[in-house]
Design a protein around this motif. Structure first.
Motif, short mmCIF file in Angstrom:
data_model
loop_
_atom_site.label_atom_id
_atom_site.label_comp_id
_atom_site.label_asym_id
_atom_site.label_seq_id
_atom_site.Cartn_x
_atom_site.Cartn_y
_atom_site.Cartn_z
N ILE A 104 50.01 -60.07 1.44
CA ILE A 104 51.02 -60.90 2.07
C ILE A 104 51.16 -62.28 1.76
CG2 ILE A 104 51.67 -61.84 4.17
CD1 ILE A 104 50.72 -59.21 5.54
N GLY A 105 52.08 -62.76 0.96
CA GLY A 105 52.12 -64.11 0.43
C GLY A 105 52.59 -65.19 1.70
N ALA A 106 51.71 -65.92 2.18
CA ALA A 106 52.00 -66.66 3.13
C ALA A 106 51.75 -68.04 2.89
CB ALA A 106 51.09 -66.38 4.57
N ALA A 131 51.50 -52.48 -1.50
CA ALA A 131 52.80 -53.40 -1.20
C ALA A 131 52.56 -54.82 -1.10
CB ALA A 131 52.96 -53.04 0.24
N ILE A 132 53.53 -55.62 -1.70
CA ILE A 132 53.55 -56.87 -1.81
C ILE A 132 54.45 -57.55 -0.76
CG2 ILE A 132 54.35 -58.97 -2.94
CD1 ILE A 132 52.44 -58.04 -5.58
N VAL A 133 54.33 -58.31 0.39
CA VAL A 133 55.29 -58.91 1.07
C VAL A 133 55.06 -60.41 0.91
CG1 VAL A 133 56.26 -59.13 3.49
CG2 VAL A 133 54.67 -57.11 2.62
N ASP A 134 56.21 -60.78 0.18
CA ASP A 134 56.26 -62.37 0.00
C ASP A 134 57.29 -63.07 0.81
OD1 ASP A 134 56.17 -64.75 -1.52
OD2 ASP A 134 56.73 -64.17 -3.33
N VAL A 135 56.29 -63.59 1.90
CA VAL A 135 57.11 -64.45 3.00
C VAL A 135 57.41 -65.65 2.46
CG1 VAL A 135 56.92 -65.41 5.23
CG2 VAL A 135 55.70 -63.55 4.61
N ILE A 137 59.19 -66.23 -0.18
CA ILE A 137 60.48 -66.02 -1.14
C ILE A 137 61.52 -66.99 -1.00
CG2 ILE A 137 61.56 -64.34 0.27
CD1 ILE A 137 61.15 -64.25 -3.67
N ASP A 138 61.78 -67.73 0.16
CA ASP A 138 62.83 -68.54 0.60
C ASP A 138 62.50 -69.81 -0.15
OD1 ASP A 138 64.54 -67.38 2.71
OD2 ASP A 138 62.43 -67.03 3.36
N GLN A 139 61.22 -70.26 -0.71
CA GLN A 139 60.77 -71.16 -1.42
C GLN A 139 60.66 -70.80 -2.99
OE1 GLN A 139 61.81 -73.23 1.43
NE2 GLN A 139 60.81 -74.41 0.12
N GLY A 140 61.00 -69.70 -3.44
CA GLY A 140 60.80 -69.25 -4.70
C GLY A 140 59.68 -68.04 -4.91
N GLY A 141 59.03 -67.71 -3.85
CA GLY A 141 57.90 -66.85 -3.85
C GLY A 141 56.67 -67.26 -4.45
N CYS A 142 55.51 -66.82 -4.02
CA CYS A 142 54.33 -66.96 -4.51
C CYS A 142 53.53 -66.10 -5.46
CB CYS A 142 53.28 -67.24 -3.67
SG CYS A 142 53.15 -66.26 -2.21
N PHE A 143 54.45 -64.92 -5.77
CA PHE A 143 54.07 -63.98 -6.95
C PHE A 143 54.95 -64.09 -8.13
CE2 PHE A 143 53.12 -62.24 -2.70
CZ PHE A 143 51.81 -61.60 -2.83
N GLU A 144 54.41 -63.96 -9.18
CA GLU A 144 55.08 -64.11 -10.52
C GLU A 144 56.24 -63.23 -10.42
OE1 GLU A 144 54.62 -64.48 -15.26
OE2 GLU A 144 52.73 -63.96 -13.95
N THR A 145 56.20 -61.89 -9.98
CA THR A 145 57.40 -61.15 -10.13
C THR A 145 58.23 -60.95 -8.96
OG1 THR A 145 55.43 -59.57 -9.10
CG2 THR A 145 55.67 -59.36 -11.45
N SER A 146 58.26 -61.90 -8.14
CA SER A 146 58.99 -61.85 -6.74
C SER A 146 60.55 -62.42 -7.32
CB SER A 146 58.47 -62.84 -5.58
OG SER A 146 57.21 -62.20 -5.19
N HIS A 147 61.50 -61.73 -6.64
CA HIS A 147 62.80 -62.26 -6.73
C HIS A 147 63.37 -61.86 -5.34
CE1 HIS A 147 64.82 -58.30 -7.25
NE2 HIS A 147 64.03 -58.07 -8.31
N MET A 162 55.11 -52.01 -4.92
CA MET A 162 56.11 -52.37 -4.26
C MET A 162 56.31 -53.77 -3.77
SD MET A 162 57.24 -49.33 -5.09
CE MET A 162 58.84 -49.48 -4.15
N HIS A 163 57.36 -54.22 -3.75
CA HIS A 163 57.77 -55.58 -3.57
C HIS A 163 58.56 -55.91 -2.34
CE1 HIS A 163 55.99 -56.22 -7.44
NE2 HIS A 163 55.99 -57.43 -7.29
#
Length: 240
Positions: A104-106, A131-135, A137-147, A162-163
């Motif tokens: 979880i990206g927090a 599973a990756i949960v990128d909280v 994401i509203d600020q661009g995400g903290c995982f390189e593969t997030s959109h 899984m993203h």
């Protein structure tokens, strides 16, 4: 809203982990004879703390990574029997992410783009179907593969991982979010309505710190720095 998103993250992550959704098919709390899911939370702030509490409450084995020793001491004092804390060194991060069923990206820097904490190369070290949960994401995400994704089509797969990267996660629980936001903002709204924005902001430094734009001028320093835009001092906006 950070509290809502944090508590929601393990819930949507558990759904993402289900085999029918492309996940590993892991139950958060396990069952007798089968271990629970391993959850890593990147960041021990408001989002991370609430995410860790809920994930641990679901029976998962939870570790929170953070750079602040002061924050980790607090979390250990309050939640030491609920989840574990680790210093967010590169070595610890790489080791724990590789072992995790859910990450979880927090991490959030108010007004600025989120730092990229997990690279695409690291996905190859993770378990297939994790599973990756990128909280963030509203600020661009903290995982390189997030959109950013939507509530209608929330997850996608990259290199077998899984993203879940839905922008405005609290929108999934709109009733709770609306009531909570109203409770938090009503005193500020009344101050603005009763006193006018200039007087209200002059009397309340926290309200002034929330001023973003005035007369076409950006007044929020973190946004200006992130986007390379000139910023007007909020104090000057009161006199403009």
């Amino acid at each position: 809203m950070s509290e809502v998103a944090g508590k929601l993250a393990p819930q949507v992550g558990a759904w993402t982990l289900q085999k029918a959704n492309g996940g590993r098919g892991v139950l958060m709390g396990g069952v007798p004879g089968v271990g629970p899911a391993k959850v890593v939370v990147l960041g021990g702030g408001v989002v991370g703390t609430h995410a860790a509490r809920v994930a641990a409450g679901m029976g998962a084995d939870v570790v929170v990574l953070d750079l602040s020793l002061h924050r980790m001491r607090y979390l250990d004092d309050v939640f030491g029997d609920v989840f574990e804390t680790r210093y967010a060194s590169r070595g610890n991060s790489e080791e724990l992410v590789a072992e995790a069923d859910m990450v979880i990206g927090a991490v959030l820097i108010p007004g600025a783009a989120a730092p990229k904490l997990v690279s695409r190369a690291q996905l190859s070290t993770m378990k297939r179907g994790a599973a990756i949960v990128d909280v963030a994401i509203d600020q661009g995400g903290c995982f390189e593969t997030s959109h950013a994704t939507t509530h209608d089509d929330p997850i996608y797969e990259v290199d077998g991982i899984m993203h879940y990267c839905v922008a405005n996660m609290p929108g999934a629980v709109a009733r709770t979010s609306t009531i909570a936001l109203g409770n938090a903002t009503m005193p500020l709204l009344l101050a603005l309505a009763d006193k006018g924005w200039r007087t209200a902001c002059a009397e309340d430094p926290q309200l002034l710190a929330g001023l973003n734009v005035h007369a076409g001028n950006l007044t929020y320093a973190a946004v200006g720095e992130a986007l390379g835009i000139a910023v007007m001092d909020p104090e000057a906006a009161l006199k403009a």
